[in-house]
Design an enzyme around this catalytic site. Structure first.
Site, PDB file in Angstrom:
ATOM      1  N   ASP A 165      -2.194   1.548  -5.895  1.00  0.00           N
ATOM      2  CA  ASP A 165      -0.957   1.241  -5.158  1.00  0.00           C
ATOM      3  C   ASP A 165      -0.809  -0.265  -4.983  1.00  0.00           C
ATOM      4  OD1 ASP A 165      -3.138   1.074  -3.397  1.00  0.00           O
ATOM      5  OD2 ASP A 165      -1.943   1.656  -1.655  1.00  0.00           O
ATOM      6  N   ASP A 198      -1.153  13.850   6.278  1.00  0.00           N
ATOM      7  CA  ASP A 198      -1.140  12.492   6.816  1.00  0.00           C
ATOM      8  C   ASP A 198      -0.112  12.415   7.932  1.00  0.00           C
ATOM      9  OD1 ASP A 198      -1.435   9.595   7.069  1.00  0.00           O
ATOM     10  OD2 ASP A 198      -2.342   9.684   5.079  1.00  0.00           O
ATOM     11  N   TYR A 203      -7.577   0.591  -6.303  1.00  0.00           N
ATOM     12  CA  TYR A 203      -6.374   1.054  -5.623  1.00  0.00           C
ATOM     13  C   TYR A 203      -5.162   0.779  -6.514  1.00  0.00           C
ATOM     14  CZ  TYR A 203      -7.947   2.822  -1.138  1.00  0.00           C
ATOM     15  OH  TYR A 203      -8.486   3.613  -0.157  1.00  0.00           O
ATOM     16  N   TRP A 217     -14.109   2.740   0.172  1.00  0.00           N
ATOM     17  CA  TRP A 217     -12.804   2.147  -0.183  1.00  0.00           C
ATOM     18  C   TRP A 217     -12.649   0.733   0.325  1.00  0.00           C
ATOM     19  CZ3 TRP A 217      -8.517   0.902   3.071  1.00  0.00           C
ATOM     20  CH2 TRP A 217      -8.685   1.221   4.429  1.00  0.00           C
ATOM     21  N   ASP A 240     -10.768   8.035   7.894  1.00  0.00           N
ATOM     22  CA  ASP A 240     -10.456   6.603   7.861  1.00  0.00           C
ATOM     23  C   ASP A 240      -9.457   6.215   8.951  1.00  0.00           C
ATOM     24  OD1 ASP A 240      -8.570   8.192   6.426  1.00  0.00           O
ATOM     25  OD2 ASP A 240      -7.620   6.347   5.740  1.00  0.00           O
ATOM     26  N   GLU A 241      -9.500   4.944   9.287  1.00  0.00           N
ATOM     27  CA  GLU A 241      -8.473   4.289  10.094  1.00  0.00           C
ATOM     28  C   GLU A 241      -8.060   5.078  11.334  1.00  0.00           C
ATOM     29  OE1 GLU A 241      -6.083   1.713   6.793  1.00  0.00           O
ATOM     30  OE2 GLU A 241      -5.478   3.813   6.943  1.00  0.00           O
ATOM     31  N   ARG A 261       3.150  10.594   1.856  1.00  0.00           N
ATOM     32  CA  ARG A 261       4.120   9.541   2.168  1.00  0.00           C
ATOM     33  C   ARG A 261       5.396   9.780   1.364  1.00  0.00           C
ATOM     34  NH1 ARG A 261      -0.858   7.134   2.956  1.00  0.00           N
ATOM     35  NH2 ARG A 261      -1.092   6.712   5.162  1.00  0.00           N
ATOM     36  N   HIS A 312      -4.699   9.759  11.161  1.00  0.00           N
ATOM     37  CA  HIS A 312      -3.698  10.102  10.141  1.00  0.00           C
ATOM     38  C   HIS A 312      -3.301  11.578  10.223  1.00  0.00           C
ATOM     39  CE1 HIS A 312      -3.330   6.281   8.173  1.00  0.00           C
ATOM     40  NE2 HIS A 312      -4.617   6.181   7.941  1.00  0.00           N
TER      41      HIS A 312
HETATM   42  C1  ACM Z   1      -7.578   4.435   2.970  1.00  0.00           C
HETATM   43  O1  ACM Z   1      -7.067   3.760   2.062  1.00  0.00           O
HETATM   44  N1  ACM Z   1      -7.119   4.347   4.201  1.00  0.00           N
HETATM   45  C2  ACM Z   1      -8.681   5.330   2.715  1.00  0.00           C
END
Ligand code: ACM
Ligand code: ZN
Length: 682
Positions: free
Chosen positions: A355, A130, A353, A327, A254-255, A101, A191
């Site tokens: 962040d 990503d 996390y 996570w 993920d996602e 990012r 991603h």
């Molecule tokens: C994640 O935070 N999407 C693994």
């Protein structure tokens, strides 16, 4: 007193007296590698007497850790006499970095590795691919970096960068010298927009994709219906596995939005051919993801690597030998452990996390969300036996290296202690003392870190209004002295110490900051305290209307709207909440519409009093006065809340809203709200 070590060792016995470091005594320091000493891998003993220092370990890593402990014990030319026995709680003590990012240079990464090794972290999870950037050179697919490593931002700038294979080898070797194993992450099947930009044939629709410079989880993902997608991943893993000697490769997982798979003939053909019909707990598309991850496990095995993935890899069935990184809480990790899989705990909201916010969002720099104070991070303790723990530092809202460091330190020290120290040896107060020393060390290295800001318990705000008096109370997220001035000057360690609530009966400017035990000032807040009078209210019949007008264009600031701009005729809307949704928008950046909107209506105030208003609109005017100006901030969480005295009844408000993208955040995703609460400090 023996200095408190981070991470706290298994046992420390103070012997009294000290060993003096001189040119002559340096030869009295012995590091002995003894594979038969009976200590666990990475463990060590350290004995300091007045005449000699002796460290013993069964592995070179153990001796390295003995050295780190010795470094922390050393006070000038003295090492206090101690007897330490030490070994880690977990074999995976990790930190994660996201250069996708926002890119991180090799030099900056090495600086982080240097520090983390000192605190006995042994794993670095390197999130290399990503949507917003592909960061590792792959020789067979040069467009991954010539195209996928660069993106155009909405303000016109170009952001990017990548690591050449030589640089990767350099970082891997640098980390290995410090006993840190690097686990690379190559994200699939979601991603992966940066890869799809470079090679559109990897996606379901094969449509060209523009550069991706907003955050989120787009529905543009890799196509597991196509054999060439697996060939691509096999080729990538072949090069990646040759660069990283560690046993694991992280495959993400993920996602991954599965909407396109539902419509993709290749994906549906694969579902049919492999018999991936719906089960009680999985859709065909979830089973397709599981199929893709299982094939990844096979590819990794070919190159002698083991698979680790985010907890979504449980959906549709876990690959036989996968290690799970949990996570989304601990749930996925617990489910995986029950099935006999290895688990790394990184539950986002339990503190892992980095962040997330580490102080009051109202005054801290913008982050994605959350509430992971140092104390909360520190208090995390996995509820089941696991292979290890890890702190994750995603970088969507990290716009500079100084900011990355600010988010990472000192919470990374808490991660180090969770990973190493037995729960019975943890003690937050003692840890905080040691954190101060560790932070002084960061100063010596020119590394930035978080120093708490004084916070108002009910929600911090810098524009305080009052009628008779204002009483302001402040707290900090970890024990720290607060100092303040009332003459507008920057506080210093010599300024008045905050001892309790401050009372104001006339206009004032309060400047207040934290000061560390070693005299370093944190960022000072400037709080404008203003005696107000109740603004008269209007009496209105029925529900007052809200009138909206708009003009098109991409504006980062209200002042950029040309004076001759064409505005629509004012039209009524039901709610201020409708403003960001006035024009059609799309979750991902394609199809976003940019415009400016101005709406005038009323808010209803239930009783006379001082209120605090909050909004994510660009500006908020109340009774003709501009109360909030969010300027050019990344407007994800409001940081300009302001007080005003209002009489019971209706007050005219005007809001100004810019639909734009700033710092990767799409303002159309904001809830268009004016939040109002009674001030609790007057
Ligand atoms: C994640 O935070 N999407 C693994
Ligand atoms: Zn497909």
């Amino acid at each position: 007193m023996v200095a408190r070590i981070i991470p706290a060792p298994v046992s420390v016995q103070e012997r009294g007296g000290s060993f003096r470091l001189t040119e002559n005594t340096r030869s009295k320091i012995e590091y002995r590698l003894d594979p038969k000493c009976g200590l666990p891998p990475e463990g060590y003993t350290l004995n300091v007497t007045r005449t000699r220092v002796k460290a013993v370990a069964s592995t070179p890593a153990g001796l390295f850790y003995a050295k780190q402990t010795l470094r922390q014990l050393t006070d000038g030319d003295r090492i206090p006499c101690v007897s330490i026995k030490d070994y880690p709680r977990y074999s995976w003590r990790g930190f994660h970095v996201d250069p996708c990012r926002h890119f991180q240079s090799v030099e900056d990464l090495k600086a982080m590795i240097d520090v983390m090794a000192q605190y006995k972290i042994n794993t670095m999870h390197w999130h290399l691919t990503d949507d917003q950037g592909w960061r590792i050179e792959i020789r067979k697919y040069p467009r991954l970096t010539s195209v996928g490593a660069w993106r155009t931002e909405w303000d016109g700038g170009v952001h990017g960068g990548f690591y050449t294979q030589d640089e990767v080898r350099e970082v891997v070797a640098y980390a290995a010298e410090r006993f840190i194993t690097i686990v690379p992450e190559i994200e699939m099947p979601g991603h992966a927009v940066a890869a799809i930009r470079a090679y559109p044939e990897l996606s379901c629709t094969e449509e060209p994709v523009g550069s991706f410079s907003t955050w989120g989880s787009p529905d543009i993902v890799l196509c597991p219906g196509k054999e060439k997608m697996f060939e691509f991943l096999d080729d990538v893993i072949a090069e990646v596995s040759a660069l990283f000697p560690g046993e694991y490769i992280h495959i993400g997982g993920d996602e991954c939005k599965k909407t396109r798979w539902q419509k993709c003939p290749a994906c549906q053909a694969r579902i049919k051919a492999e018999g991936l019909s719906a089960t009680a707990d999985a859709t065909p598309e979830e089973r397709l993801q599981s199929y893709a991850v299982k094939r990844m496990e096979g590819i990794l095995a070919k190159y002698g690597k083991k698979l680790i993935g985010w907890d979504e890899i449980l959906e549709g069935g876990l690959s036989p030998n996968a290690t799970v990184m949990s996570w989304r809480g601990e749930k996925g990790g617990i489910a995986a452990a029950e099935r006999g899989h290895q688990v790394i705990m990184t539950p986002s909201h339990d503190g892992m996390y980095l962040d997330h916010y580490q102080g009051d969002p109202k005054i801290e720099p913008e982050t994605i969300s959350g509430d992971n104070t140092l104390e909360k991070v520190y208090s995390y303790n996995p509820s089941i036996p696991v292979k290890g723990v890890q702190g994750n530092l995603w970088s969507e809202y990290i716009y500079s290296e100084a900011q990355r460091q600010y988010m990472f330190f000192p919470r990374a020290f808490a991660i180090a202690e969770i990973g190493w120290t037995l729960p019975e040896n943890k003690d937050f107060t003692a840890f905080c003392t040691a954190v101060d020393r560790a932070c002084e060390d960061l100063d010596a290295r020119g590394i930035n870190y978080h120093i708490p800001m004084p916070e108002q318990p009910g929600g911090s705000y810098n524009h305080v209004a009052f009628l008779d008096k204002a009483v302001l109370e402040f707290t900090t997220t970890r024990p720290m002295r607060m100092v303040y001035t009332l003459d507008g000057s920057e506080p210093t360690p010599e300024s008045a110490t905050y001892e309790g609530p401050l009372e104001f009966t006339s206009d004032a400017t309060l400047r207040i900051a934290c000061v560390t035990s070693y005299g370093k000032m944190g960022k000072a807040r400037t709080i404008d305290i203003r005696k107000d009078t109740l603004r008269p209210a209007k009496i209105l019949d029925g529900k007052p209307s809200i009138m909206l007008r708009t003009t098109y264009g991409f504006f980062l600031d209200w002042s950029e709207i040309p004076s001759g701009a064409f505005w629509t005729e004012p039209r009524p809307i039901d709610s201020f909440r409708d403003i960001p949704r006035q024009e059609p928008t799309h979750y991902n950046m394609m199809g976003l519409n940019f415009y400016a909107a101005e709406a005038t209506g009323y808010i209803k105030v239930p009783e006379d009093g001082v209120y605090v208003l909050s909004t994510l609109f660009d500006q908020l005017w109340v009774d003709g006065e501009k109360l909030i100006d969010n300027g050019r901030e990344v407007k994800k969480h409001s940081r300009q809340d302001a007080g005003i005295a209002l009489r019971k009844g209706y007050h005219q408000v005007t809001v100004r809203f810019l639909s734009n993208v700033r710092g990767g955040w799409t303002t159309a995703r904001n809830r268009g709200e004016i939040l109002i609460r009674k001030a609790d400090n007057t």
